[in-house]
Design a protein around this motif. Structure first.
Motif, PDB file in Angstrom:
ATOM      1  N   GLU A   9       0.852  -1.169   0.000  1.00  0.00           N
ATOM      2  CA  GLU A   9       0.000   0.000   0.000  1.00  0.00           C
ATOM      3  C   GLU A   9       0.890   1.222   0.000  1.00  0.00           C
ATOM      4  O   GLU A   9       2.056   1.161   0.368  1.00  0.00           O
ATOM      5  N   ALA A  10       0.334   2.358  -0.400  1.00  0.00           N
ATOM      6  CA  ALA A  10       1.117   3.591  -0.494  1.00  0.00           C
ATOM      7  C   ALA A  10       1.780   3.914   0.836  1.00  0.00           C
ATOM      8  O   ALA A  10       1.247   3.640   1.898  1.00  0.00           O
ATOM      9  N   TRP A  16       6.959   3.708  -4.842  1.00  0.00           N
ATOM     10  CA  TRP A  16       6.359   2.686  -3.995  1.00  0.00           C
ATOM     11  C   TRP A  16       5.832   1.549  -4.861  1.00  0.00           C
ATOM     12  O   TRP A  16       5.072   1.784  -5.799  1.00  0.00           O
ATOM     13  N   ARG A  18       3.596  -1.469  -6.128  1.00  0.00           N
ATOM     14  CA  ARG A  18       2.241  -2.009  -5.981  1.00  0.00           C
ATOM     15  C   ARG A  18       2.300  -3.531  -5.923  1.00  0.00           C
ATOM     16  O   ARG A  18       1.487  -4.160  -5.269  1.00  0.00           O
ATOM     17  N   ASP A  34       3.653   2.454  -8.201  1.00  0.00           N
ATOM     18  CA  ASP A  34       2.441   3.259  -8.170  1.00  0.00           C
ATOM     19  C   ASP A  34       2.426   4.376  -9.217  1.00  0.00           C
ATOM     20  O   ASP A  34       1.383   4.943  -9.495  1.00  0.00           O
ATOM     21  N   ASP A  35       3.574   4.668  -9.833  1.00  0.00           N
ATOM     22  CA  ASP A  35       3.599   5.664 -10.906  1.00  0.00           C
ATOM     23  C   ASP A  35       3.245   5.047 -12.259  1.00  0.00           C
ATOM     24  O   ASP A  35       3.302   5.708 -13.286  1.00  0.00           O
TER      25      ASP A  35
END
Length: 128
Positions: A9-10, A16, A18, A34-35
């Motif tokens: 999670e973030a 970060w 996923r 996450d990007d």
């Protein structure tokens, strides 16, 4: 095909993950961030770019160039806090801690780092 999954999670790092997925049969660690970036990182590449002092030394002049790692496999992926993973390789190496930012950089810069590694080991008379 054997896979291990770790979802996240973030949190408080710049990049970060996923998902991390180890494909043992193909000897690849896949990382999705996450990007939206996704990288398939071969075990050999991760091994020769290990952030450990054993490989990187304590200064750039101490960098150790490893040959003979083309058949290396990742045997384990262990979370380290909320910021990294420790990879274990079948050649016994297990001291590198791969932060999320490092994994992102290794993926992003693969097209530069890998040819530089190949040129360096060739110059030193080593082979994969």
């Amino acid at each position: 095909m054997v896979e291990e999954r770790f979802a996240s999670e973030a949190g408080g790092t710049r990049h970060w993950p996923r998902e991390l997925r180890l494909n043992r049969a193909e000897r690849v660690l896949s990382v999705t961030f996450d990007d939206g970036s996704h990288f398939d990182l071969p075990a050999e590449y991760l091994r020769v770019e290990s952030p450990s002092a054993e490989v990187q030394g304590h200064t750039p002049a101490q960098r150790r160039w490893l040959g003979g790692k083309s058949g290396v496999a990742i045997t384990g992926v262990e979370p380290v806090g909320h910021y990294a993973v420790r990879l274990t390789f079948d050649d016994g190496h297990d001291s590198g801690i791969y932060t999320w930012s490092l994994l992102h950089r290794l993926g992003r810069d693969h097209d530069t780092l890998w040819p530089a590694y190949l040129a360096e080991i060739a110059a030193r008379g080593l082979s994969r």
